[in-house]
Design a protein around this motif. Sequence first.
Motif, PDB file in Angstrom:
ATOM      1  N   PRO A 189       0.846  -1.195   0.000  1.00  0.00           N
ATOM      2  CA  PRO A 189       0.000   0.000   0.000  1.00  0.00           C
ATOM      3  C   PRO A 189       0.886   1.251   0.000  1.00  0.00           C
ATOM      4  CG  PRO A 189      -0.181  -1.213   2.100  1.00  0.00           C
ATOM      5  CD  PRO A 189       0.751  -1.985   1.239  1.00  0.00           C
ATOM      6  N   LYS A 190       0.447   2.271  -0.745  1.00  0.00           N
ATOM      7  CA  LYS A 190       1.296   3.452  -0.885  1.00  0.00           C
ATOM      8  C   LYS A 190       0.883   4.517   0.140  1.00  0.00           C
ATOM      9  CE  LYS A 190       3.136   1.538  -4.595  1.00  0.00           C
ATOM     10  NZ  LYS A 190       2.564   0.203  -4.368  1.00  0.00           N
ATOM     11  N   HIS A 191       1.600   4.577   1.234  1.00  0.00           N
ATOM     12  CA  HIS A 191       1.377   5.654   2.199  1.00  0.00           C
ATOM     13  C   HIS A 191       2.675   5.929   2.956  1.00  0.00           C
ATOM     14  CE1 HIS A 191       1.200   2.612   5.327  1.00  0.00           C
ATOM     15  NE2 HIS A 191       0.238   1.970   4.665  1.00  0.00           N
ATOM     16  N   LYS A 192       2.636   6.901   3.852  1.00  0.00           N
ATOM     17  CA  LYS A 192       3.857   7.334   4.553  1.00  0.00           C
ATOM     18  C   LYS A 192       4.592   6.188   5.229  1.00  0.00           C
ATOM     19  CE  LYS A 192       5.568  11.508   5.801  1.00  0.00           C
ATOM     20  NZ  LYS A 192       5.745  11.954   4.468  1.00  0.00           N
ATOM     21  N   GLY A 193       3.805   5.307   5.861  1.00  0.00           N
ATOM     22  CA  GLY A 193       4.393   4.216   6.629  1.00  0.00           C
ATOM     23  C   GLY A 193       5.214   3.242   5.796  1.00  0.00           C
ATOM     24  N   THR A 194       4.981   3.223   4.478  1.00  0.00           N
ATOM     25  CA  THR A 194       5.724   2.269   3.637  1.00  0.00           C
ATOM     26  C   THR A 194       6.752   2.968   2.758  1.00  0.00           C
ATOM     27  OG1 THR A 194       4.121   2.364   1.827  1.00  0.00           O
ATOM     28  CG2 THR A 194       3.729   0.695   3.519  1.00  0.00           C
ATOM     29  N   GLU A 195       6.917   4.275   2.954  1.00  0.00           N
ATOM     30  CA  GLU A 195       7.825   5.016   2.061  1.00  0.00           C
ATOM     31  C   GLU A 195       9.240   4.446   2.047  1.00  0.00           C
ATOM     32  OE1 GLU A 195       7.600   9.176   2.963  1.00  0.00           O
ATOM     33  OE2 GLU A 195       5.741   9.391   1.810  1.00  0.00           O
ATOM     34  N   LYS A 196       9.710   4.062   3.236  1.00  0.00           N
ATOM     35  CA  LYS A 196      11.080   3.573   3.331  1.00  0.00           C
ATOM     36  C   LYS A 196      11.200   2.245   2.565  1.00  0.00           C
ATOM     37  CE  LYS A 196      14.739   2.971   6.640  1.00  0.00           C
ATOM     38  NZ  LYS A 196      14.894   1.550   6.252  1.00  0.00           N
ATOM     39  N   LEU A 197      10.215   1.402   2.763  1.00  0.00           N
ATOM     40  CA  LEU A 197      10.224   0.114   2.073  1.00  0.00           C
ATOM     41  C   LEU A 197      10.131   0.297   0.555  1.00  0.00           C
ATOM     42  CD1 LEU A 197      10.175  -2.977   2.174  1.00  0.00           C
ATOM     43  CD2 LEU A 197       7.718  -2.874   2.570  1.00  0.00           C
ATOM     44  N   GLN A 198       9.264   1.244   0.141  1.00  0.00           N
ATOM     45  CA  GLN A 198       9.162   1.513  -1.300  1.00  0.00           C
ATOM     46  C   GLN A 198      10.509   1.928  -1.870  1.00  0.00           C
ATOM     47  OE1 GLN A 198       5.841   3.976  -2.780  1.00  0.00           O
ATOM     48  NE2 GLN A 198       4.914   3.759  -0.769  1.00  0.00           N
ATOM     49  N   ALA A 199      11.182   2.841  -1.148  1.00  0.00           N
ATOM     50  CA  ALA A 199      12.477   3.327  -1.618  1.00  0.00           C
ATOM     51  C   ALA A 199      13.489   2.181  -1.666  1.00  0.00           C
ATOM     52  CB  ALA A 199      12.976   4.435  -0.699  1.00  0.00           C
ATOM     53  N   ASP A 200      13.434   1.335  -0.631  1.00  0.00           N
ATOM     54  CA  ASP A 200      14.343   0.195  -0.559  1.00  0.00           C
ATOM     55  C   ASP A 200      14.119  -0.752  -1.744  1.00  0.00           C
ATOM     56  OD1 ASP A 200      16.144  -1.685   0.680  1.00  0.00           O
ATOM     57  OD2 ASP A 200      14.348  -2.851   1.171  1.00  0.00           O
ATOM     58  N   LEU A 201      12.836  -1.013  -2.061  1.00  0.00           N
ATOM     59  CA  LEU A 201      12.532  -1.908  -3.189  1.00  0.00           C
ATOM     60  C   LEU A 201      13.017  -1.294  -4.495  1.00  0.00           C
ATOM     61  CD1 LEU A 201       8.977  -3.164  -2.212  1.00  0.00           C
ATOM     62  CD2 LEU A 201      10.992  -4.592  -2.582  1.00  0.00           C
ATOM     63  N   LYS A 202      12.805   0.014  -4.641  1.00  0.00           N
ATOM     64  CA  LYS A 202      13.241   0.685  -5.875  1.00  0.00           C
ATOM     65  C   LYS A 202      14.759   0.552  -6.037  1.00  0.00           C
ATOM     66  CE  LYS A 202       9.363   3.789  -6.310  1.00  0.00           C
ATOM     67  NZ  LYS A 202       8.820   5.057  -5.824  1.00  0.00           N
ATOM     68  N   THR A 203      15.489   0.697  -4.932  1.00  0.00           N
ATOM     69  CA  THR A 203      16.946   0.555  -4.996  1.00  0.00           C
ATOM     70  C   THR A 203      17.314  -0.864  -5.412  1.00  0.00           C
ATOM     71  OG1 THR A 203      17.039   2.074  -3.141  1.00  0.00           O
ATOM     72  CG2 THR A 203      19.074   0.926  -3.680  1.00  0.00           C
ATOM     73  N   ARG A 204      16.618  -1.849  -4.786  1.00  0.00           N
ATOM     74  CA  ARG A 204      16.932  -3.246  -5.136  1.00  0.00           C
ATOM     75  C   ARG A 204      16.598  -3.528  -6.593  1.00  0.00           C
ATOM     76  NH1 ARG A 204      13.989  -5.491  -0.043  1.00  0.00           N
ATOM     77  NH2 ARG A 204      14.183  -7.622  -0.777  1.00  0.00           N
ATOM     78  N   ILE A 205      15.495  -2.933  -7.085  1.00  0.00           N
ATOM     79  CA  ILE A 205      15.116  -3.135  -8.488  1.00  0.00           C
ATOM     80  C   ILE A 205      16.212  -2.593  -9.391  1.00  0.00           C
ATOM     81  CG2 ILE A 205      13.527  -2.297 -10.295  1.00  0.00           C
ATOM     82  CD1 ILE A 205      11.260  -2.669  -8.188  1.00  0.00           C
ATOM     83  N   SER A 206      16.703  -1.386  -9.086  1.00  0.00           N
ATOM     84  CA  SER A 206      17.687  -0.823 -10.012  1.00  0.00           C
ATOM     85  C   SER A 206      19.022  -1.565  -9.904  1.00  0.00           C
ATOM     86  CB  SER A 206      17.806   0.693  -9.853  1.00  0.00           C
ATOM     87  OG  SER A 206      18.663   1.001  -8.823  1.00  0.00           O
ATOM     88  N   LYS A 207      19.374  -2.028  -8.683  1.00  0.00           N
ATOM     89  CA  LYS A 207      20.603  -2.827  -8.550  1.00  0.00           C
ATOM     90  C   LYS A 207      20.487  -4.140  -9.315  1.00  0.00           C
ATOM     91  CE  LYS A 207      22.714  -1.174  -4.320  1.00  0.00           C
ATOM     92  NZ  LYS A 207      22.523  -1.238  -2.860  1.00  0.00           N
ATOM     93  N   THR A 208      19.312  -4.769  -9.217  1.00  0.00           N
ATOM     94  CA  THR A 208      19.122  -6.038  -9.920  1.00  0.00           C
ATOM     95  C   THR A 208      19.210  -5.824 -11.427  1.00  0.00           C
ATOM     96  OG1 THR A 208      17.681  -6.697  -8.115  1.00  0.00           O
ATOM     97  CG2 THR A 208      17.621  -8.076 -10.071  1.00  0.00           C
ATOM     98  N   LYS A 209      18.605  -4.713 -11.910  1.00  0.00           N
ATOM     99  CA  LYS A 209      18.699  -4.413 -13.346  1.00  0.00           C
ATOM    100  C   LYS A 209      20.159  -4.256 -13.768  1.00  0.00           C
ATOM    101  CE  LYS A 209      14.211  -2.325 -14.312  1.00  0.00           C
ATOM    102  NZ  LYS A 209      13.457  -1.056 -14.328  1.00  0.00           N
ATOM    103  N   ASP A 210      20.938  -3.571 -12.932  1.00  0.00           N
ATOM    104  CA  ASP A 210      22.368  -3.400 -13.243  1.00  0.00           C
ATOM    105  C   ASP A 210      23.067  -4.749 -13.332  1.00  0.00           C
ATOM    106  OD1 ASP A 210      22.099  -0.721 -13.276  1.00  0.00           O
ATOM    107  OD2 ASP A 210      22.982  -0.367 -11.296  1.00  0.00           O
ATOM    108  N   LEU A 211      22.775  -5.595 -12.342  1.00  0.00           N
ATOM    109  CA  LEU A 211      23.411  -6.920 -12.330  1.00  0.00           C
ATOM    110  C   LEU A 211      23.040  -7.713 -13.584  1.00  0.00           C
ATOM    111  CD1 LEU A 211      22.961  -7.984  -8.601  1.00  0.00           C
ATOM    112  CD2 LEU A 211      25.117  -7.529  -9.789  1.00  0.00           C
ATOM    113  N   ILE A 212      21.752  -7.596 -13.988  1.00  0.00           N
ATOM    114  CA  ILE A 212      21.308  -8.330 -15.175  1.00  0.00           C
ATOM    115  C   ILE A 212      22.065  -7.841 -16.407  1.00  0.00           C
ATOM    116  CG2 ILE A 212      19.342  -8.719 -16.742  1.00  0.00           C
ATOM    117  CD1 ILE A 212      17.553  -8.643 -14.198  1.00  0.00           C
ATOM    118  N   SER A 213      22.238  -6.522 -16.517  1.00  0.00           N
ATOM    119  CA  SER A 213      22.913  -6.051 -17.731  1.00  0.00           C
ATOM    120  C   SER A 213      24.405  -6.414 -17.704  1.00  0.00           C
ATOM    121  CB  SER A 213      22.686  -4.563 -17.982  1.00  0.00           C
ATOM    122  OG  SER A 213      23.167  -3.826 -16.921  1.00  0.00           O
ATOM    123  N   LYS A 214      24.995  -6.455 -16.494  1.00  0.00           N
ATOM    124  CA  LYS A 214      26.398  -6.914 -16.401  1.00  0.00           C
ATOM    125  C   LYS A 214      26.498  -8.377 -16.821  1.00  0.00           C
ATOM    126  CE  LYS A 214      28.371  -3.906 -12.910  1.00  0.00           C
ATOM    127  NZ  LYS A 214      27.784  -3.732 -11.564  1.00  0.00           N
TER     128      LYS A 214
END
Length: 320
Positions: free
Chosen positions: A37-62
């Motif tokens: 759910p998108k609200h203040k209480g999950t903002e940190k988790l959302q940001a964390d997931l976004k970071t993991r998504i972009s790191k995983t994308k980087d790893l895939i392209s490597k």
Amino acid sequence: MPANLPPQYFDVEKKYREARDLREKLVYLQEMLAIIPKHKGTEKLQADLKTRISKTKDLISKQKKSGGTGGAWYQVEKQGAGQIVMVGLPNSGRSSLLNTLTNAHAEVALYPFTTNLPQVGMMEYEDIKIQIVDTPPLYEESPPWLFGLYRNGDALLIVLDAQSDVSKDYDTLMDAMNARNIFAEDVDSGNKKRAIVVLNKSDSGDQDALKSFAAKCGEDLQVVTVSTESGEGIDGLRNLIFTTLRIIRVYTKKIGHPLEKRDPVVLKIGSTVIEAAEHIHKDFRKNLKFARLWSDSNYQGQRVEKSHVLTDGDVLEFHA
Ligand SMILES: Nc1nc2c(ncn2[C@@H]2O[C@H](COP(=O)(O)OP(=O)(O)O)[C@@H](O)[C@H]2O)c(=O)[nH]1
Ligand SMILES: [Mg+2]
């Protein structure tokens, strides 16, 4: 960890932890982001997931660069004004529909299981092109990348076969998608995907059953009855695909030049003058003084505010 995460989140997280293929991991991360759910209480988790998504994308392209793979995986890079992804059971007519709507030549067969890889065509719609993706049939055990294709699409075309039990087939498709946290809706938010239900082969099948299914399903979703053989409903479907994407075409006019509607920029519905300007040139963010607008409604070159909301077909003249 926020306390109020829905239980499916933890199911997907478990699959994520168990997955060994990075591309599969990426699909689960995107699924997790869609579920929370998108609200203040999950903002940190959302940001964390976004970071993991972009790191995983980087790893895939490597991994790709170093030549390493890990089994077959398919994704379709977006092209044109939007990407529409088909969902269907074997033999529902997805490939026929792709060939009818686009310039593609996908194989059409009397027997099921023809399409095992995604196939792509571009649908010309007035002065823009929309990408249509034909996919392998959906099963409960379909490979994770198929769900990745659905999730990445801008909208889904749920293709049903009028010669079959449309109501039962629809439930089968929805159950398989819902189990992977993809929900067909009229709106697009989180794990909800905008979708159009296509009743194909309307030249045959039980017409009363089709009508009653269309009426029932139409309470929640857009439904169109079409036939790739007779052509019935195809133009209506093209229009619906365009409106479902919720995009507008905006044209630009050079100062002192005649008004010509050519090469539109495609923007999200609700976009403003300044958003259109920035889309065309970053410098406009600082430099734009004002714009003039020509519109089908009642603008014939009047000055408009930067916050003015545009509509499909608008023509803008930027003054920097
Ligand atoms: N009667 C009828 N048959 C159709 C129509 N569209 C497709 N078909 C037939 O349905 C079968 C499966 O079509 P195909 O496009 O390969 O389905 P897919 O497996 O979903 O890609 C083929 O024999 C097509 O000729 C239609 O509008 N009417
Ligand atoms: Mg096919």
